[in-house]
Each structure stands twice: as structure tokens, then as C-alpha cells.
Design a protein around this motif. Structure first.
Motif, short mmCIF file in Angstrom:
data_model
loop_
_atom_site.label_atom_id
_atom_site.label_comp_id
_atom_site.label_asym_id
_atom_site.label_seq_id
_atom_site.Cartn_x
_atom_site.Cartn_y
_atom_site.Cartn_z
N SER A 70 -16.98 33.23 -32.91
CA SER A 70 -18.17 32.43 -32.70
C SER A 70 -18.32 31.51 -33.91
CB SER A 70 -19.39 33.35 -32.58
OG SER A 70 -20.55 32.61 -32.32
N PRO A 123 -22.39 29.80 -38.58
CA PRO A 123 -23.42 28.81 -38.86
C PRO A 123 -23.14 28.06 -40.17
CG PRO A 123 -24.41 30.89 -38.22
CD PRO A 123 -22.94 31.15 -38.41
N CYS A 179 -24.73 28.10 -32.88
CA CYS A 179 -24.53 27.94 -31.44
C CYS A 179 -25.13 29.12 -30.71
CB CYS A 179 -23.05 27.81 -31.11
SG CYS A 179 -22.09 29.31 -31.40
N ILE A 180 -25.20 29.01 -29.40
CA ILE A 180 -25.67 30.12 -28.56
C ILE A 180 -24.51 31.08 -28.34
CG2 ILE A 180 -26.52 30.70 -26.26
CD1 ILE A 180 -27.77 27.81 -26.29
N GLN A 181 -24.72 32.35 -28.68
CA GLN A 181 -23.64 33.33 -28.50
C GLN A 181 -23.86 34.23 -27.30
OE1 GLN A 181 -23.16 36.51 -31.35
NE2 GLN A 181 -25.27 36.37 -32.08
N THR A 213 -28.90 32.94 -30.41
CA THR A 213 -28.01 32.15 -31.26
C THR A 213 -27.22 33.05 -32.19
OG1 THR A 213 -29.43 31.83 -33.22
CG2 THR A 213 -29.87 30.43 -31.29
N ASN A 214 -26.30 32.45 -32.92
CA ASN A 214 -25.55 33.20 -33.94
C ASN A 214 -26.12 32.99 -35.33
OD1 ASN A 214 -24.74 30.53 -34.27
ND2 ASN A 214 -22.61 31.05 -34.73
N ALA A 241 -36.50 25.10 -34.45
CA ALA A 241 -35.16 24.87 -33.90
C ALA A 241 -35.13 23.54 -33.16
CB ALA A 241 -34.78 26.00 -32.95
N VAL A 244 -32.74 21.78 -30.12
CA VAL A 244 -31.67 21.86 -29.14
C VAL A 244 -31.80 20.68 -28.19
CG1 VAL A 244 -31.24 24.35 -29.18
CG2 VAL A 244 -33.10 23.47 -27.80
N TRP A 273 -31.27 38.20 -34.37
CA TRP A 273 -30.74 36.84 -34.32
C TRP A 273 -31.86 35.92 -33.86
CZ3 TRP A 273 -25.79 36.55 -36.04
CH2 TRP A 273 -24.98 37.69 -35.92
N GLU A 291 -33.58 33.50 -31.51
CA GLU A 291 -33.52 33.29 -30.06
C GLU A 291 -34.43 32.13 -29.67
OE1 GLU A 291 -34.10 36.65 -27.51
OE2 GLU A 291 -33.31 38.07 -28.99
N VAL A 345 -27.06 24.66 -31.65
CA VAL A 345 -28.46 24.86 -32.01
C VAL A 345 -28.60 24.55 -33.49
CG1 VAL A 345 -30.35 26.52 -32.23
CG2 VAL A 345 -28.78 26.69 -30.30
#
Length: 276
Positions: free
Chosen positions: A172, A175, A185-187, A197-198, A211, A213, A241, A243, A263
Motif C-alpha cells: 500500500s 503516506p 490512499c484508501i486501503q 485510509t492508510n 481531509a 478527496v 486509521w 477514515e 487522500v
């Protein structure tokens, strides 16, 4: 050497077919005294990324030496390796074991915990049959091997030792951080449509943040009740994490985002009023 006697199952098999029940039947024939716990069988078909995330977030809640059998295996019947992995740093006290296909499914766990030892499952006396089906290794290899491992059979007896750094990893995006931004990114996307997200909680704890997006600003909140019904919010979820969610709604549908989409988190900076 003591063992927990606990075995977990994670699959994409669903529960409308007998596949999961058959795996449990095989486990019971190896050792009916094992405790078998279902993590989930509703991973979307062949979704290794979500399975990776689900397994990674479940591992910390189980006793040492628990055996986790995970079968999300679009490459079944190919040359992908069936493996078992011991986790931890102490050879005399592994924290747990993973059993399943070497296709990246275990990469989330392995990013959090070291692999102590790994074997390719080549010893067919621990399988259900020496001539396994080309489509159901969960029944013929992974379930019985997991049951033997949870019953005290040493990892080394189950197959041929392989290098732990040869295990397949799904990387993944790590960040990227600048002074005031985190780009990740979205994991995973959960059952409620929340976008996980990660970006770890440790990066935002104690700070003001929001955030971004798709050019939409999403305010950082503590919990759902800090936003109005239907409103987008960002928060640190129970997985630790960041979200993105919709209060009483589905963020995936609202934003049309999925695994791998970008993200950005902005730290300690005023936000614009766009899109929130």
C-alpha cells in the motif's frame, strides 16, 4: 511447547454454500477439541486487498499462538505457493501463525509484525488428500494444515523452509508527509461504505486536521455525532486509521472512491468551505 488450540477462518466463500462448513468438518476430523472462530466469510470474491486489511486488523485481539487460516485465493491451481508463517521475534514463543496462499493476503500483517519463519506446504501427510482439488485448497490443504499446526505439529514439519523476504507483499502506498500535509490512499472499504485510509492515527492525534478527496474538503471529527446526518466526516476509526464516512450514509457511494484512490490530510491549517 504449548499451543493456544485456537484457529480462525477468513474466506470469501460466503455462507450460502457448504464450503466453510466442509472446512470445519476437516478441522474437526484432525482435532475436534480446537476452538474455531470465524473472522469473516463475506470478503468480496477475490478481494485480496480487503482480506489483507481485515486480517491485519484482527490479529492483535487473539491469544499468542493462534493459527489464522485465510483463503482468498484467485490464483488457486496456479503456481502460487501454499504457505505457513510464524510471527514474532522469539523462536520459542511465536505470537501466532498464518496459513494460506502466498498472494499478498498476509502482507498487511507482515507490515505490522515480523515473520519469524515460513514454509511452503509440501508435506502432503498433513493435507486432507495427497491429490488436492485444483479449486479448493481451503478444504484439501489449508484447513487440515491449520488444524495440525494448532494441535502442536511444529511448523518445520509442514513443508520446506522458504525465505521470509520472499513472501508476496501488496505494498500500500506509504503516506508521504510534508510540514502540513499527509498524502495517502484508501486501503479498504468496509461494509458501511466507510473509506479506510492508510494514514495512521499517530499522524493526526492531538492536532487539528481535515481531509481532501476529489477536491472535496472533509472536516476531521471525533465521532459521528459531531456531524449532521448525511454529512461527510473524517475521523480516526476503531482500526486506528483515518477514515472518511457519511453520518448515517455511505461515503463510497457519495464520493465514488475505492481502494487505491488518493487522500490528503491537511494538518493545523485553516480549511476552505468547499464541499463540506
Amino acid at each position: 511447547m504449548s499451543h493456544s488450540g485456537i484457529l480462525t477462518l477468513l474466506t470469501d466463500f460466503g455462507l450460502s454454500d457448504p464450503y466453510v462448513g466442509v472446512m470445519k468438518g476437516i478441522i474437526a476430523q484432525v482435532n475436534r477439541s480446537l476452538t474455531v472462530i470465524d473472522l469473516t466469510h463475506h470478503i468480496p470474491p477475490q478481494n485480496i486487498h480487503l482480506a489483507r486489511f481485515a486480517l491485519m486488523t484482527a490479529i492483535p485481539y487473539f491469544p499468542a499462538r493462534t493459527v489464522h487460516v485465510a483463503v482468498v485465493d484467485p490464483g488457486v491451481g496456479s503456481d502460487r505457493r501454499p504457505v505457513a508463517v510464524a510471527l514474532g521475534s522469539d523462536p520459542n514463543a511465536p505470537m501466532g501463525f498464518l496459513v494460506g496462499p502466498d498472494n499478498g493476503l498476509f502482507s498487511g500483517v507482515l507490515s505490522q509484525y515480523p515473520a519469524l519463519e515460513a514454509v511452503e506446504l509440501t508435506e502432503s501427510q498433513y493435507w486432507w488428500t495427497a491429490t488436492p482439488s485444483s479449486t479448493f485448497h481451503g478444504r484439501d490443504i489449508f484447513a487440515p494444515v491449520g488444524a495440525h499446526l494448532a494441535s502442536g505439529v511444529p511448523l518445520q514439519k509442514l513443508g520446506t523452509t522458504i525465505a521470509v523476504d520472499s513472501l508476496v507483499m501488496l505494498h500500500s502506498l506509504t503516506p508521504q508527509r510534508t510540514k502540513h500535509t499527509l498524502t495517502g490512499c484508501i486501503q479498504a472499504v468496509d461494509h458501511f461504505g466507510n473509506l479506510v485510509t492508510n494514514i495512521p492515527a499517530s499522524e493526526v492525534n492531538g492536532q487539528t486536521w481535515y481531509a481532501v478527496v476529489k477536491d472535496v474538503t472533509v472536516l476531521g471529527r471525533k465521532t459521528y455525532s459531531d456531524s449532521a446526518p448525511g454529512e461527510l466526516l473524517a475521523f480516526v476509526g476503531s482500526h486506528s486509521w483515518v477514515e472518511i464516512a457519511v453520518n448515517q450514509g455511505n461515503a463510497q457511494s457519495v464520493l465514488n472512491l475505492g481502494i487505491g484512490d488518493a487522500v490528503q490530510v491537511i494538518l493545523n491549517q485553516p480549511h476552505s468551505s468547499q464541499g463540506d
